[in-house]
Write a protein that holds these residues in place. Structure first.
Motif, PDB file in Angstrom:
ATOM      1  N   LYS A  70       4.302   5.600  -5.689  1.00 26.99           N
ATOM      2  CA  LYS A  70       4.188   5.609  -7.147  1.00 26.99           C
ATOM      3  C   LYS A  70       3.226   6.693  -7.627  1.00 26.99           C
ATOM      4  O   LYS A  70       3.484   7.380  -8.614  1.00 26.99           O
ATOM      5  CB  LYS A  70       3.708   4.241  -7.648  1.00 26.99           C
ATOM      6  CG  LYS A  70       4.768   3.159  -7.630  1.00 26.99           C
ATOM      7  CD  LYS A  70       4.175   1.811  -7.945  1.00 26.99           C
ATOM      8  CE  LYS A  70       3.425   1.807  -9.271  1.00 26.99           C
ATOM      9  NZ  LYS A  70       2.679   0.570  -9.500  1.00 26.99           N
ATOM     10  N   THR A  71       2.122   6.854  -6.926  1.00 23.15           N
ATOM     11  CA  THR A  71       1.120   7.847  -7.316  1.00 23.15           C
ATOM     12  C   THR A  71       1.615   9.269  -7.087  1.00 23.15           C
ATOM     13  O   THR A  71       1.237  10.191  -7.815  1.00 23.15           O
ATOM     14  CB  THR A  71      -0.182   7.613  -6.526  1.00 23.15           C
ATOM     15  OG1 THR A  71      -0.621   6.268  -6.735  1.00 23.15           O
ATOM     16  CG2 THR A  71      -1.279   8.559  -6.984  1.00 23.15           C
ATOM     17  N   ASN A  72       2.478   9.437  -6.078  1.00 23.09           N
ATOM     18  CA  ASN A  72       2.937  10.778  -5.690  1.00 23.09           C
ATOM     19  C   ASN A  72       4.454  10.899  -5.771  1.00 23.09           C
ATOM     20  O   ASN A  72       5.065  11.591  -4.962  1.00 23.09           O
ATOM     21  CB  ASN A  72       2.466  11.090  -4.266  1.00 23.09           C
ATOM     22  CG  ASN A  72       0.961  11.083  -4.133  1.00 23.09           C
ATOM     23  OD1 ASN A  72       0.296  12.057  -4.433  1.00 23.09           O
ATOM     24  ND2 ASN A  72       0.414   9.959  -3.679  1.00 23.09           N
ATOM     25  N   TYR A  73       5.056  10.227  -6.763  1.00 20.25           N
ATOM     26  CA  TYR A  73       6.512  10.198  -6.843  1.00 20.25           C
ATOM     27  C   TYR A  73       7.123  11.586  -6.989  1.00 20.25           C
ATOM     28  O   TYR A  73       8.272  11.826  -6.609  1.00 20.25           O
ATOM     29  CB  TYR A  73       6.954   9.319  -8.027  1.00 20.25           C
ATOM     30  CG  TYR A  73       6.764   9.989  -9.370  1.00 20.25           C
ATOM     31  CD1 TYR A  73       7.776  10.751  -9.944  1.00 20.25           C
ATOM     32  CD2 TYR A  73       5.552   9.884 -10.047  1.00 20.25           C
ATOM     33  CE1 TYR A  73       7.589  11.384 -11.164  1.00 20.25           C
ATOM     34  CE2 TYR A  73       5.362  10.515 -11.261  1.00 20.25           C
ATOM     35  CZ  TYR A  73       6.383  11.263 -11.814  1.00 20.25           C
ATOM     36  OH  TYR A  73       6.202  11.906 -13.001  1.00 20.25           O
ATOM     37  N   GLU A 113       2.332   1.843  -3.457  1.00 16.45           N
ATOM     38  CA  GLU A 113       1.350   2.449  -4.361  1.00 16.45           C
ATOM     39  C   GLU A 113       1.242   3.951  -4.117  1.00 16.45           C
ATOM     40  O   GLU A 113       1.106   4.738  -5.053  1.00 16.45           O
ATOM     41  CB  GLU A 113      -0.022   1.784  -4.175  1.00 16.45           C
ATOM     42  CG  GLU A 113      -0.090   0.346  -4.677  1.00 16.45           C
ATOM     43  CD  GLU A 113       0.237   0.234  -6.150  1.00 16.45           C
ATOM     44  OE1 GLU A 113      -0.191   1.109  -6.938  1.00 16.45           O
ATOM     45  OE2 GLU A 113       0.941  -0.713  -6.533  1.00 16.45           O
ATOM     46  N   LEU A 114       1.310   4.366  -2.856  1.00 17.76           N
ATOM     47  CA  LEU A 114       1.248   5.794  -2.534  1.00 17.76           C
ATOM     48  C   LEU A 114       2.454   6.538  -3.099  1.00 17.76           C
ATOM     49  O   LEU A 114       2.321   7.638  -3.652  1.00 17.76           O
ATOM     50  CB  LEU A 114       1.166   5.982  -1.015  1.00 17.76           C
ATOM     51  CG  LEU A 114       1.037   7.435  -0.530  1.00 17.76           C
ATOM     52  CD1 LEU A 114      -0.251   8.071  -1.052  1.00 17.76           C
ATOM     53  CD2 LEU A 114       1.076   7.494   0.995  1.00 17.76           C
ATOM     54  N   ASN A 131       0.825  -1.206   0.000  1.00 17.55           N
ATOM     55  CA  ASN A 131       0.000   0.000   0.000  1.00 17.55           C
ATOM     56  C   ASN A 131       0.862   1.261   0.000  1.00 17.55           C
ATOM     57  O   ASN A 131       0.558   2.246  -0.690  1.00 17.55           O
ATOM     58  CB  ASN A 131      -0.919   0.005   1.228  1.00 17.55           C
ATOM     59  CG  ASN A 131      -1.994  -1.059   1.143  1.00 17.55           C
ATOM     60  OD1 ASN A 131      -2.341  -1.524   0.055  1.00 17.55           O
ATOM     61  ND2 ASN A 131      -2.530  -1.462   2.279  1.00 17.55           N
ATOM     62  N   GLU A 170      11.427   8.463 -14.642  1.00 18.02           N
ATOM     63  CA  GLU A 170      10.419   9.237 -15.362  1.00 18.02           C
ATOM     64  C   GLU A 170      11.063  10.431 -16.055  1.00 18.02           C
ATOM     65  O   GLU A 170      10.688  10.779 -17.189  1.00 18.02           O
ATOM     66  CB  GLU A 170       9.326   9.703 -14.393  1.00 18.02           C
ATOM     67  CG  GLU A 170       8.259  10.590 -15.020  1.00 18.02           C
ATOM     68  CD  GLU A 170       7.457   9.920 -16.122  1.00 18.02           C
ATOM     69  OE1 GLU A 170       6.678  10.633 -16.788  1.00 18.02           O
ATOM     70  OE2 GLU A 170       7.593   8.692 -16.328  1.00 18.02           O
ATOM     71  N   GLN A 185      11.674   6.323  -4.159  1.00 23.25           N
ATOM     72  CA  GLN A 185      11.053   7.472  -4.813  1.00 23.25           C
ATOM     73  C   GLN A 185      12.029   8.162  -5.772  1.00 23.25           C
ATOM     74  O   GLN A 185      11.639   8.573  -6.870  1.00 23.25           O
ATOM     75  CB  GLN A 185      10.555   8.469  -3.767  1.00 23.25           C
ATOM     76  CG  GLN A 185       9.783   9.632  -4.366  1.00 23.25           C
ATOM     77  CD  GLN A 185       9.283  10.599  -3.321  1.00 23.25           C
ATOM     78  OE1 GLN A 185       9.797  10.655  -2.205  1.00 23.25           O
ATOM     79  NE2 GLN A 185       8.258  11.379  -3.660  1.00 23.25           N
TER      80      GLN A 185
END
Length: 305
Positions: free
Chosen positions: A203-206, A200-201, A197, A249, A242
């Motif tokens: 990854k969403t807010n990298y 996932e947090l 979990n 990216e 992170q």
């Protein structure tokens, strides 16, 4: 048994060669299945390994997660049981004997469905286990993989049989020596699932600052326990995790959009372009401008090969 394993390996290699033909990653008619062919590229590749089963039919590949390395060749399989930023390198390949690989993405729902249908023990040992592992292919798993691949020769059977054969492959992996590691990351109520979990947090807010206290709360852990379990699963700290996502990216944006380094630095969450350039150089070996020049030259070479 050894002869049959070699025969399966040869059949898998022939199928990958037949369904690729050119270098690169090739999506097959089975939605979750891809093949890889590389005959000249031995450069390091950077990306996020999604939850998947990876098999080498020909050649040898090395994957690095944090400071840990996983090497697998014919007769081995690698499983990423959670999404992990990683560095990979094909270390044995040639035009005469290209690297040939099999990648089957695994979804949480598929794994849970297999667990619900099969008679697995509900008891899981404490601890999370590494989110990536390598094991030897046994005859039973190889049989299931080859049956799935054979469906590509009868496309009309894929909609009905591919889900069943995929479930069989997942079942064989869950029955393997590291199957519990995969189970922990999809079954609620254990530390590995809670770390998932937090992953996932991130990854969403990298591209945003995330306090470790928030990540620990997401995982329902104390800060000290969270650090320990996160590193156990990912082989890196949350900050390192992170940072790798940010830099990967950034590299993708620089290559695909031809944007300048300063703009990309801000887009992925850096406040200082000079810090971005330093950390980019440390990870990829070259500053952004030089790295892009190299990547584009190699891309042109591949297109013209």
């Amino acid at each position: 048994m050894q002869e049959k394993t070699l025969a399966q390996q040869a059949e898998l290699a022939r199928a990958i060669e037949r369904h690729t033909g050119t270098n690169g990653v090739h999506q097959t008619a089975i939605p979750s299945l891809s093949f890889v062919r590389r005959s000249i590229d031995k450069d390091r590749n950077y990306g996020v390994y999604k939850r998947s089963l990876c098999i080498t039919a020909q050649g040898v590949k090395e994957v690095s997660v944090g400071m840990e390395e996983f090497r697998y060749g014919p007769g081995d399989y690698l499983v990423a049981s959670v999404d992990l930023p990683a560095t990979s390198q094909i270390i044995e390949t040639s035009p005469e004997s290209p690297y040939l690989g099999f990648i089957l993405e695994l979804t949480t729902n598929e794994i849970l469905e297999v667990l619900g249908d099969a008679n697995f023990s509900s008891v899981l040992e404490e601890g999370s286990g590494r989110g990536m592992f390598v094991s030897r292919l046994n005859l039973s798993l190889f049989d299931a993989v080859v049956r799935l691949v054979r469906l590509l020769d009868t496309p009309e059977d894929i909609p009905t049989l591919a889900p069943l054969f995929t479930k069989e492959v997942i079942y064989k992996v869950l029955k393997g020596e590291h199957g519990d590691t995969l189970r922990k990351l999809v079954v609620k109520g254990n530390s590995a699932y809670q770390i998932k979990n937090a992953i996932e947090l991130i990854k969403t807010n990298y591209d945003k600052p995330i306090k470790v206290e928030v990540l620990a709360e997401t995982a329902n852990m104390s800060v000290s326990s969270f650090h320990r379990y996160f590193k156990e699963v990912t082989a890196m700290s949350p900050i390192q995790f992170q940072k790798q996502l940010k830099l990967q990216e950034a590299r993708r944006l620089l290559f695909s959009e031809s944007t300048d380094a300063t703009t990309v630095a801000y887009r992925v969450g850096y406040e200082s372009p000079s810090q971005f350039s330093r950390e980019y150089s440390r990870m990829f070996g070259f500053p952004p401008i030089e790295d892009m020049k190299r990547l584009r030259e190699k891309h042109e070479q591949r297109l013209n090969a």
